[in-house]
Design an enzyme around this catalytic site. Structure first.
Site: not given
Length: 419
Positions: A106-107
């Site tokens: 994720a980011k």
């Protein structure tokens, strides 16, 4: 058509396509492997100190949840966009799979110049961003961490905001927190220490003595500065450093302790020396044993890759080498030992995993245990990459990506497609 675009995501997609071709992945599987499960865009309004209201754009991309919750940093930067965030999430997936962590990638990020905010405004923006993310994150869904423009304090605000909405402390919702707020010893230094450890492994493999070897660090933030100090402790001489404000080079060696003190006091390297300054675009091209790009993506391109004069390229940053440059580097495989980014900078997410475990178990580890476990995982992963590259006569990047993509693909195939 897709919402994911821009040079960074295009680069990420190109890397995946090359890997998918190598692994002979059928076309009908590729989009499911590459494109994120979920992308969130939010507005983050805050009161400025002058009484006005400002609205900032925030994002979070969760690549896949096949192996467990997603994991990834949150950056506050003027250059954040959905394509960049998505690419970083995808790279994090391959990184976690390569290291054997039970995570997807994720980011997140907010498009803002964090330096222009007062301390109160920064806290307000941090808390507002987390409020907007609460429906989509959780310690079993998506765990945040620091990145460019954020730090331990921002993570503490994230954790506190989430906990207030839950009615009890949930310190495992984020990693990279202050130790006093449930963080782990060694997390802040983990990425830079991991870079230095893997450089040591590469030097040993090449039969090069660490003592007296030279290194250049492009990027003098948390990763680059910690790596510089750790490499000095191993006996290397740091002959070049740089950040967004200035670059310095001295073949006799730089005083890293003084440079770090200056950077901490002033928030940048600019002004450190009037005699040793060098054009930033020339720093990467100086002769050295070890080159560590530890700043932004896409700094090594087809235009400068042939001019690199290093024996080891240790990618502390995410995506510092474009696919076009990588193809040219592959032709110099016997000259340049590349430690690819998804291996080289994985120390941060590995120790974040340890912090997450400690938060769930309410059992704290000492720094010595944290670092020993970190180095054990890095050593195993390094050996797997080197062994596969040698057996299949491919580059280290190709081997690392193949291992990561294969693991995610295998998990998706065995779980099947629901419903």
């Amino acid at each position: 058509m897709t919402i994911y675009s821009g040079p960074v995501f295009d680069m990420c997609k190109r890397q995946f396509d090359i890997t998918a071709d190598y692994l002979s992945i059928p076309e009908d599987e590729r989009r499911r492997l590459l494109y994120p499960k979920r992308a969130i865009a939010v507005s983050c309004p805050i009161h400025r100190d002058d009484g006005s209201i400002a609205v900032f754009e925030g994002y979070r991309v969760q690549h896949h949840l096949t192996l467990g919750p997603t994991k990834g940093g949150t950056r506050f930067s003027q250059h954040v966009d959905i394509g960049e965030v998505a690419a970083l999430a995808v790279w994090m997936s391959w990184k976690c799979a390569l290291a054997g962590l039970p995570y997807g990638g994720a980011k997140g990020g907010v498009t803002v110049d964090a330096a222009s905010l007062s301390a109160r405004e920064l806290e307000a923006l941090s808390r507002r961003y987390m409020v907007e993310m609460i429906p989509f994150v959780g310690p079993r869904t998506d765990i945040m961490a620091p990145d460019m423009g954020t730090n331990e304090q921002v993570m503490a605000w994230f954790m506190d905001t989430y906990s207030m909405y839950q009615g009890h402390t949930v310190n495992e919702i984020v990693t990279g927190k202050p130790v006093a707020s449930g963080g782990t010893e060694g997390r802040r230094e983990a990425t830079g220490l991991g870079v230095a450890h893997l450089v040591g492994r590469a030097l040993d493999r090449l039969g090069i003595a660490a003592s007296g070897s030279t290194a250049i660090i492009q990027g003098f933030g948390n990763v680059g500065s910690v790596a510089a100090v750790a490499l000095c402790e191993r006996g290397l001489k740091i002959i070049g450093i740089g950040d967004h404000s200035a670059a310095y080079f001295d073949p006799r060696g730089l005083d890293i302790a003084s440079a770090l003190k200056h950077a901490v006091q002033h928030g940048r390297l600019s002004g450190f020396s009037s005699e040793l300054e060098i054009a930033p675009d020339q720093l990467l091209l100086q002769t050295c044993d070890v080159l560590v790009p530890a700043a932004l993506e896409r700094v090594i391109t087809e235009n400068n890759v042939a001019k690199l004069k290093c024996r080891i390229l240790a990618e502390g940053a995410n995506g510092p080498t474009t696919p076009e440059a990588d193809a040219l580097l592959d032709l110099r495989r016997d000259e340049v030992f590349v430690i690819p980014d998804i291996l080289c900078n994985s120390g941060g997410v590995i120790v974040s995993y340890f912090e997450w475990l400690q938060g769930q178990q309410q059992f704290l580890w000492g720094k010595e245990q944290v670092l020993q476990q970190l180095y054990d995982i890095l050593d195993r992963t390094f050996s797997r990459v080197v062994t596969r590259a040698a057996s299949e006569k491919i580059s280290f990047r190709a081997a690392a990506l193949a291992i990561g993509v294969e693991k995610v693909r295998s998990a998706k195939l065995t779980r099947g497609l629901f419903p």
